[in-house]
Design a protein around this motif. Structure first.
Motif, PDB file in Angstrom:
ATOM      1  N   ILE A 174       0.877  -1.171   0.000  1.00 20.75           N
ATOM      2  CA  ILE A 174       0.000   0.000   0.000  1.00 20.75           C
ATOM      3  C   ILE A 174       0.910   1.214   0.000  1.00 20.75           C
ATOM      4  CG2 ILE A 174      -1.766   1.307   1.238  1.00 20.75           C
ATOM      5  CD1 ILE A 174      -2.759  -1.283   2.448  1.00 20.75           C
ATOM      6  N   ASP A 175       1.113   1.774  -1.185  1.00 24.95           N
ATOM      7  CA  ASP A 175       1.975   2.943  -1.335  1.00 24.95           C
ATOM      8  C   ASP A 175       3.354   2.709  -0.703  1.00 24.95           C
ATOM      9  OD1 ASP A 175       2.627   5.476  -2.220  1.00 24.95           O
ATOM     10  OD2 ASP A 175       1.879   6.474  -0.406  1.00 24.95           O
ATOM     11  N   GLY A 176       3.907   1.551  -0.927  1.00 17.04           N
ATOM     12  CA  GLY A 176       5.232   1.244  -0.411  1.00 17.04           C
ATOM     13  C   GLY A 176       5.244   0.604   0.955  1.00 17.04           C
ATOM     14  N   TRP A 177       4.117   0.571   1.643  1.00 14.41           N
ATOM     15  CA  TRP A 177       4.024  -0.087   2.951  1.00 14.41           C
ATOM     16  C   TRP A 177       3.662  -1.548   2.718  1.00 14.41           C
ATOM     17  CZ3 TRP A 177       5.379   2.226   7.435  1.00 14.41           C
ATOM     18  CH2 TRP A 177       5.456   3.617   7.449  1.00 14.41           C
ATOM     19  N   GLN A 178       4.484  -2.465   3.203  1.00 15.77           N
ATOM     20  CA  GLN A 178       4.210  -3.884   3.045  1.00 15.77           C
ATOM     21  C   GLN A 178       3.262  -4.353   4.138  1.00 15.77           C
ATOM     22  OE1 GLN A 178       7.609  -6.537   3.229  1.00 15.77           O
ATOM     23  NE2 GLN A 178       6.599  -7.986   1.857  1.00 15.77           N
ATOM     24  N   VAL A 179       2.147  -4.933   3.705  1.00 16.56           N
ATOM     25  CA  VAL A 179       1.108  -5.363   4.644  1.00 16.56           C
ATOM     26  C   VAL A 179       1.538  -6.640   5.348  1.00 16.56           C
ATOM     27  CG1 VAL A 179      -1.267  -6.189   4.846  1.00 16.56           C
ATOM     28  CG2 VAL A 179      -0.735  -4.254   3.346  1.00 16.56           C
ATOM     29  N   SER A 180       1.497  -6.609   6.687  1.00 19.88           N
ATOM     30  CA  SER A 180       1.793  -7.806   7.479  1.00 19.88           C
ATOM     31  C   SER A 180       0.534  -8.568   7.829  1.00 19.88           C
ATOM     32  CB  SER A 180       2.534  -7.427   8.769  1.00 19.88           C
ATOM     33  OG  SER A 180       3.753  -6.783   8.494  1.00 19.88           O
ATOM     34  N   LYS A 181      -0.500  -7.815   8.268  1.00 20.76           N
ATOM     35  CA  LYS A 181      -1.747  -8.457   8.660  1.00 20.76           C
ATOM     36  C   LYS A 181      -2.818  -7.383   8.813  1.00 20.76           C
ATOM     37  CE  LYS A 181      -0.687  -8.192  13.630  1.00 20.76           C
ATOM     38  NZ  LYS A 181      -0.566  -8.937  14.907  1.00 20.76           N
ATOM     39  N   PRO A 182      -4.090  -7.757   8.721  1.00 17.82           N
ATOM     40  CA  PRO A 182      -5.157  -6.788   8.997  1.00 17.82           C
ATOM     41  C   PRO A 182      -5.282  -6.562  10.500  1.00 17.82           C
ATOM     42  CG  PRO A 182      -6.097  -8.934   8.485  1.00 17.82           C
ATOM     43  CD  PRO A 182      -4.616  -9.062   8.261  1.00 17.82           C
ATOM     44  N   LEU A 183      -5.598  -5.337  10.882  1.00 19.15           N
ATOM     45  CA  LEU A 183      -5.782  -5.000  12.289  1.00 19.15           C
ATOM     46  C   LEU A 183      -7.239  -4.737  12.635  1.00 19.15           C
ATOM     47  CD1 LEU A 183      -2.733  -2.599  12.870  1.00 19.15           C
ATOM     48  CD2 LEU A 183      -2.916  -5.021  13.477  1.00 19.15           C
ATOM     49  N   GLY A 184      -8.061  -4.465  11.625  1.00 20.25           N
ATOM     50  CA  GLY A 184      -9.464  -4.201  11.909  1.00 20.25           C
ATOM     51  C   GLY A 184     -10.098  -3.385  10.809  1.00 20.25           C
ATOM     52  N   ASP A 185     -11.399  -3.208  10.892  1.00 16.26           N
ATOM     53  CA  ASP A 185     -12.112  -2.359   9.941  1.00 16.26           C
ATOM     54  C   ASP A 185     -13.324  -1.785  10.626  1.00 16.26           C
ATOM     55  OD1 ASP A 185     -14.737  -3.921   8.955  1.00 16.26           O
ATOM     56  OD2 ASP A 185     -13.142  -5.372   9.305  1.00 16.26           O
ATOM     57  N   GLY A 186     -13.795  -0.679  10.079  1.00 15.66           N
ATOM     58  CA  GLY A 186     -14.953  -0.006  10.647  1.00 15.66           C
ATOM     59  C   GLY A 186     -15.797   0.615   9.555  1.00 15.66           C
ATOM     60  N   GLY A 187     -16.600   1.578   9.946  1.00 16.06           N
ATOM     61  CA  GLY A 187     -17.489   2.205   8.979  1.00 16.06           C
ATOM     62  C   GLY A 187     -16.784   3.062   7.965  1.00 16.06           C
ATOM     63  N   PHE A 188     -15.567   3.516   8.283  1.00 16.58           N
ATOM     64  CA  PHE A 188     -14.914   4.481   7.412  1.00 16.58           C
ATOM     65  C   PHE A 188     -13.529   4.056   6.945  1.00 16.58           C
ATOM     66  CE2 PHE A 188     -17.623   7.027  10.375  1.00 16.58           C
ATOM     67  CZ  PHE A 188     -18.595   7.372   9.450  1.00 16.58           C
ATOM     68  N   ALA A 189     -12.989   2.946   7.403  1.00 17.03           N
ATOM     69  CA  ALA A 189     -11.621   2.596   7.020  1.00 17.03           C
ATOM     70  C   ALA A 189     -11.314   1.138   7.324  1.00 17.03           C
ATOM     71  CB  ALA A 189     -10.622   3.494   7.755  1.00 17.03           C
ATOM     72  N   PHE A 190     -10.294   0.619   6.605  1.00 21.88           N
ATOM     73  CA  PHE A 190      -9.662  -0.652   6.933  1.00 21.88           C
ATOM     74  C   PHE A 190      -8.289  -0.326   7.507  1.00 21.88           C
ATOM     75  CE2 PHE A 190     -12.486  -1.715   3.374  1.00 21.88           C
ATOM     76  CZ  PHE A 190     -13.231  -2.728   3.942  1.00 21.88           C
ATOM     77  N   VAL A 191      -7.853  -1.109   8.481  1.00 20.66           N
ATOM     78  CA  VAL A 191      -6.565  -0.847   9.120  1.00 20.66           C
ATOM     79  C   VAL A 191      -5.680  -2.080   8.972  1.00 20.66           C
ATOM     80  CG1 VAL A 191      -5.382  -0.078  11.207  1.00 20.66           C
ATOM     81  CG2 VAL A 191      -7.744   0.645  10.773  1.00 20.66           C
ATOM     82  N   PHE A 192      -4.458  -1.849   8.526  1.00 20.63           N
ATOM     83  CA  PHE A 192      -3.493  -2.924   8.343  1.00 20.63           C
ATOM     84  C   PHE A 192      -2.210  -2.575   9.083  1.00 20.63           C
ATOM     85  CE2 PHE A 192      -6.102  -2.538   4.533  1.00 20.63           C
ATOM     86  CZ  PHE A 192      -6.580  -3.834   4.351  1.00 20.63           C
ATOM     87  N   LEU A 193      -1.462  -3.595   9.473  1.00 16.02           N
ATOM     88  CA  LEU A 193      -0.119  -3.389   9.995  1.00 16.02           C
ATOM     89  C   LEU A 193       0.822  -3.342   8.803  1.00 16.02           C
ATOM     90  CD1 LEU A 193       1.954  -3.158  12.260  1.00 16.02           C
ATOM     91  CD2 LEU A 193       2.015  -5.661  12.366  1.00 16.02           C
ATOM     92  N   GLY A 194       1.518  -2.215   8.642  1.00 16.49           N
ATOM     93  CA  GLY A 194       2.419  -2.042   7.517  1.00 16.49           C
ATOM     94  C   GLY A 194       3.853  -1.833   7.971  1.00 16.49           C
ATOM     95  N   GLU A 195       4.800  -2.220   7.100  1.00 20.34           N
ATOM     96  CA  GLU A 195       6.230  -2.064   7.412  1.00 20.34           C
ATOM     97  C   GLU A 195       6.922  -1.414   6.232  1.00 20.34           C
ATOM     98  OE1 GLU A 195      10.417  -2.849   7.276  1.00 20.34           O
ATOM     99  OE2 GLU A 195       8.983  -3.892   5.980  1.00 20.34           O
ATOM    100  N   LYS A 196       7.749  -0.417   6.513  1.00 24.90           N
ATOM    101  CA  LYS A 196       8.548   0.266   5.489  1.00 24.90           C
ATOM    102  C   LYS A 196       9.832   0.761   6.141  1.00 24.90           C
ATOM    103  CE  LYS A 196       6.665   3.401   2.701  1.00 24.90           C
ATOM    104  NZ  LYS A 196       6.161   4.742   2.235  1.00 24.90           N
ATOM    105  N   ASN A 197      10.948   0.412   5.548  1.00 25.93           N
ATOM    106  CA  ASN A 197      12.246   0.853   6.059  1.00 25.93           C
ATOM    107  C   ASN A 197      12.429   0.512   7.545  1.00 25.93           C
ATOM    108  OD1 ASN A 197      12.781   1.964   3.502  1.00 25.93           O
ATOM    109  ND2 ASN A 197      11.846   3.930   4.083  1.00 25.93           N
TER     110      ASN A 197
END
Length: 598
Positions: A14-37
């Motif tokens: 996601i724009d250079g952030w490597q997704v490790s796992k989903p953290l949750g979702d709600g009415g307005f967004a999805f949240v992922f654990l991302g790693e970069k540098n």
């Protein structure tokens, strides 16, 4: 939001952030654990809420969330660490990754004592007091929006998707703001009942609503040994049935704490704690209690194991709120033209954020931006406290109460734009039309430009609040102050009285009554009387014909040798200079008794 974002597999970008796992979702967004540098962040990608009917509204809401977070820097509030565009064209926020449990999970797994629960809520009230002092309301406080960090046990408020701030544009057409029904104050549903035929009627969310939500959270932790379970529960905001006193449900809850929770959940908002600063004081007093009953687990650990029956007093099936159908109207679509106008308004309003942050340009991705330390809160003289009488579990009491010192922390750069990385076809999200992406990119760049400008024209001004509970009676009966009576003040008692001094908008101010020749003032406001308030800045772009002004809004006063009293008292003075988010004005001025904040 493209539906493919629901199934972003680990390893995707996601724009250079490597997704490790989903953290949750709600009415307005999805949240992922991302790693970069080597950095781990919670990547919150805006999603399209189907009921809104307009995906562009999601972008506007995300920009507003970013704006609110940029105004805040507090150890118990999640911090933004960057933002950008996902491959789908949707905005995302990079936030601190908090490795922790929700409040409900923490209560079940750690079996906290009553004192530990009170300590957590004291810190939350302090963070809310800091937030409210900057004109920001969270509007969706609940057990799942507070995390307890595993490493040190500190609470962190997350998810500002529903947050708002002074002068922010309405993003919903319904009567109530977005939020979670169980945590809404009863006056919100009363408003809907009274205004159900008025299409444009909107409820004005107040600090008292936020306090009620805190009360619901505290009541749940004290009375329910398994708050993570999904089952019918007693409606704490019912307009017909009062919530059961916590001590009646759980005998381990100390009587004074049970009484405080009842006070927070009062049907009449005027009888709740006057603000979150007052609530923080009360919780601090309870945390310091020496009674051993505060040092036992709030629930026997055996009761918190899965499979046992729920507490009888909490298993009452809740009757559906009669207003739920009307609450569903909250997220009506906004037309594209209105969305663009709304973005322009948001960009103008977001300039206020620069006044709370370090001045100057916004750094690029490779640079670090360090926020200057926020001013420490001016110390208050401790309020007098009347020892509560002996109470039964369902007795009632009144309370009065400051936030902790604020610790600023450095932040990483806020990315203007990062190149779209090459990803595998399976991980690549479909792109929207170029015009849509360009519009979002333009909005993002405009946001950063506004933040860098440091323009004072959009500075936050004081919101219109009613007087603190009991203020009018105290001013009339105990203080003998008349409406519009004016008194001379030494505005900042820590600086020279007759010099032009600098004030920080949003910071607390302690003013002192000086020696004067005014016989009436000497009689009702003797020298040494202390006024407690907060400073605000009003520019000439906020409808002021007389030019910019420094406004200090006072809610408490302490006469020498007497107790504190709630008051409605305002000073408004001429501004000599505005620079780097601070206001220079005379340190000698005059305040006036009012019945409502101007």
């Amino acid at each position: 939001m493209n539906a493919t974002m629901l199934h972003v597999p680990p390893g995707s970008l996601i724009d250079g952030w490597q997704v490790s796992k989903p953290l949750g979702d709600g009415g307005f967004a999805f949240v992922f654990l991302g790693e970069k540098n080597g950095r781990h962040r919670a990547i919150k990608v805006a999603q399209h809420r189907e009921s809104s009917g307009d995906p562009k509204q999601t972008h506007a809401r995300t920009l507003r969330e970013l704006t609110a977070l940029l105004m805040l820097d507090h150890p118990h509030i999640v911090r933004p660490q960057g933002y950008g565009l996902a491959e789908s064209g949707n905005l995302y926020l990079a936030l601190d990754y908090v490795d922790g449990w929700t409040l409900a999970e923490w209560a079940e797994r750690k079996h906290p004592t009553v004192r530990e629960i009170v300590a957590v809520f004291e810190k939350l009230a302090g963070a809310l007091s800091y937030m409210h002092g900057r004109g920001i309301l969270h509007r969706d406080l609940k057990l799942s929006n507070v995390l307890i960090r595993k490493s040190d046990g500190e609470p962190v408020i997350i998810d500002f998707s529903c947050a708002t701030y002074a002068l922010a544009e309405h993003l919903t057409d319904g009567g109530l703001p977005p939020g979670t029904d169980r945590y809404r104050a009863p006056e919100q549903f009363k408003f809907l009942r009274e205004h159900k035929d008025e299409h444009r009627a909107r409820y004005a969310f107040q600090v008292t609503d936020e306090i009620f939500a805190v009360g619901v959270m505290l009541h749940e932790l004290l009375t329910d040994p398994r708050p993570t379970e999904l089952r019918p529960r007693f409606d704490l905001n019912s307009h017909t049935l009062r919530p059961p006193p916590p001590r009646l449900v759980n005998a381990r809850v100390p009587a004074v704490l049970s009484d405080l929770v009842e006070h927070i959940l009062a049907r009449d908002p005027r009888t709740r704690p006057v603000d979150t600063e007052a609530l923080c004081r009360e919780l601090a007093d309870l945390r310091a209690e020496r009674s051993a009953e505060y040092d036992v687990p709030a629930h026997p650990p055996a009761e918190q194991r899965r499979g046992g029956p729920p507490p009888a007093a909490l298993a009452i099936p809740s009757k559906p709120q009669p207003m739920e159908r009307e609450v569903a109207r909250m997220e009506r679509p906004l037309r594209a033209g209105r969305w663009l106008a709304g973005l322009a308004c948001i960009v103008a309003l977001v300039m206020a954020a620069a006044l709370w942050r370090a001045p100057g340009h916004v750094p690029s991705e490779s640079r670090q931006a360090t926020a200057p330390p926020l001013p420490a809160a001016t110390p208050h003289s401790p309020p007098s406290r009347i020892a509560p009488p002996a109470m039964t579990p369902d007795s009632a009491s009144t309370v009065t109460v400051p936030g902790p010192a604020i610790a600023a922390a450095p932040k990483e750069g806020f990315t203007l734009k990062t190149p779209v990385p090459e990803v595998s076809p399976s991980a690549r999200a479909l792109r929207p039309p170029k015009k849509s992406v360009a519009a979002v990119q333009c909005a993002s760049l405009s946001l950063v430009a506004a933040l860098a400008a440091g323009c004072p024209g959009a500075q936050i001004r004081p919101e219109a609040f009613t007087c603190p509970a009991g203020a009018e009676e105290a001013m009339r009966e105990q203080l003998h102050w008349e409406y519009r009576a004016g008194f001379s003040l030494h505005l900042d008692h820590s600086q020279e009285q007759f010099d032009g001094v600098w004030f920080t908008p949003g910071a607390e101010v302690v003013s002192v009554a000086p020696e004067v020749n005014d016989h009436r003032q000497r009689e009702v406001v003797p020298a040494g009387t202390r006024f407690y308030g907060k400073a605000y800045y009003l520019s000439d772009k906020m409808g002021r014909a007389d030019g910019p002004a420094l406004v200090i809004r006072y809610d408490r006063v302490k006469l020498p040798g007497q107790a504190e009293y709630p008051i409605c008292f305002v000073h408004e003075g001429t501004v000599e200079e505005f620079k780097d988010g601070r206001v220079k004005a005379s340190n000698r001025g005059r305040g006036y008794v009012v019945h409502r904040w101007p």
